[in-house]
Design an enzyme around this catalytic site. Structure first.
Site, mmCIF file in Angstrom:
data_model
loop_
_atom_site.group_PDB
_atom_site.id
_atom_site.type_symbol
_atom_site.label_atom_id
_atom_site.label_comp_id
_atom_site.label_asym_id
_atom_site.label_seq_id
_atom_site.Cartn_x
_atom_site.Cartn_y
_atom_site.Cartn_z
ATOM 1 N N HIS A 104 16.484 20.783 -49.181
ATOM 2 C CA HIS A 104 16.584 20.332 -50.579
ATOM 3 C C HIS A 104 16.327 18.615 -50.327
ATOM 4 C CE1 HIS A 104 18.237 19.781 -54.671
ATOM 5 N NE2 HIS A 104 18.369 18.697 -54.046
ATOM 6 N N GLU A 105 16.861 18.165 -49.206
ATOM 7 C CA GLU A 105 17.148 16.560 -49.237
ATOM 8 C C GLU A 105 15.844 16.214 -48.803
ATOM 9 O OE1 GLU A 105 19.080 14.910 -50.888
ATOM 10 O OE2 GLU A 105 20.709 16.091 -51.225
ATOM 11 N N HIS A 154 13.394 15.856 -51.342
ATOM 12 C CA HIS A 154 13.257 14.469 -52.018
ATOM 13 C C HIS A 154 12.548 13.379 -51.288
ATOM 14 C CE1 HIS A 154 15.874 15.521 -55.129
ATOM 15 N NE2 HIS A 154 17.053 15.891 -54.679
HETATM 16 ZN ZN ZN Z 1 18.895 16.620 -55.166
#
Ligand code: ZN
Length: 252
Positions: A153-154, A157
């Site tokens: 997830h990171e 980003h």
């Molecule tokens: Zn996030």
């Protein structure tokens, strides 16, 4: 955010021949801060994370693992590392290599008891504040394979993806067409269904890596395309055919 998105879409009006034929290549480098007891991440565990990233982001990506930092960073005073702290900046400044080609994954004891356990810079922050580039995760998320989806997830980003619930039900949502819009984060791992999906959707994206559930396992093609588009503008070196910053990784 508006200027960021304008720059991405403007750039792409110029690139009508956009393709994802050549992969995104990058070097993954771990910096694990530890206190001599906790936070030491074995090379086997680091390799597992890189393998999980390669699997999650598809064959359009080449994740080279640079493993130079075998001792980690013994730094008991900075082992407790909180978001946007002076300590975070210090650790990053001390250890960073070229953030245009390296994905740094920093780990430490990051849990502040409330909100942040993992975080990332965005590609559009690279120019103004290169030192802060990278992903920071709680060391326990590297130790526990079941938490890898938070690391993925990171990294999403870091590549320029935002949450599937970004902007709620208001356009342009998460700037990706093929993710279902929903009004707010979803936690845990509920069964597939409508949940908080916006009226025009048939389901909420329970399995999407850019949601907050515990059963995230999917990026959509639209998200992968956005990563390539963002890279063209903000991380162009990742799209170069063969970037090799010495010391190069050994041939596979
Ligand atoms: Zn996030």
């Amino acid at each position: 955010m508006k200027i960021v998105e304008e720059r991405i879409s403007q750039h792409f009006q110029l690139y009508t021949n956009f393709s994802m034929n050549s992969p995104i290549r990058l070097y993954v480098r771990f910096v694990f801060v530890h206190d001599g007891m906790n936070g030491i991440i074995s090379s086997d565990k680091r390799r597992r994370v890189v393998n999980a990233l390669a699997k999650a982001f598809s064959s359009r990506f080449v994740f080279n693992h640079i493993d130079l930092n075998d001792q980690g960073l013994y730094c008991p005073d900075y082992f407790r590392l909180l978001k946007d702290s002076e300590e975070e900046r210090y650790i990053k400044a001390k250890t960073q290599r070229d953030p245009n080609v390296y994905l740094h994954i920093y780990s430490a004891d990051t849990f502040d008891g409330a909100k942040y356990r993992n975080w990332s810079s965005f590609p559009w922050g690279l120019e103004d504040d290169p030192v802060m580039d990278g992903v920071v995760v709680d060391y326990r998320n590297i130790e526990n394979e079941e938490s890898y989806h938070w690391i993925i997830h990171e990294v999403g980003h870091w590549f320029g993806l935002v949450h599937t619930f970004e902007n709620g039900c208001n356009p342009p949502g998460d700037y990706v067409d093929d993710t279902e819009a929903h009004s707010d984060e979803i936690r845990g791992c509920p069964p597939e269904g409508i949940h908080n999906a916006c009226p025009e959707e048939k389901r909420a994206p329970i399995n999407n890596y850019m949601n907050y559930t515990d059963c995230k396992d999917t990026f959509t093609l639209g998200q992968i395309e956005r990563i390539f588009r963002v890279a063209k503008v903000y991380r162009p070196k990742l799209l170069e055919p063969e970037v090799c910053i010495p010391p190069c990784p050994p041939p596979m």
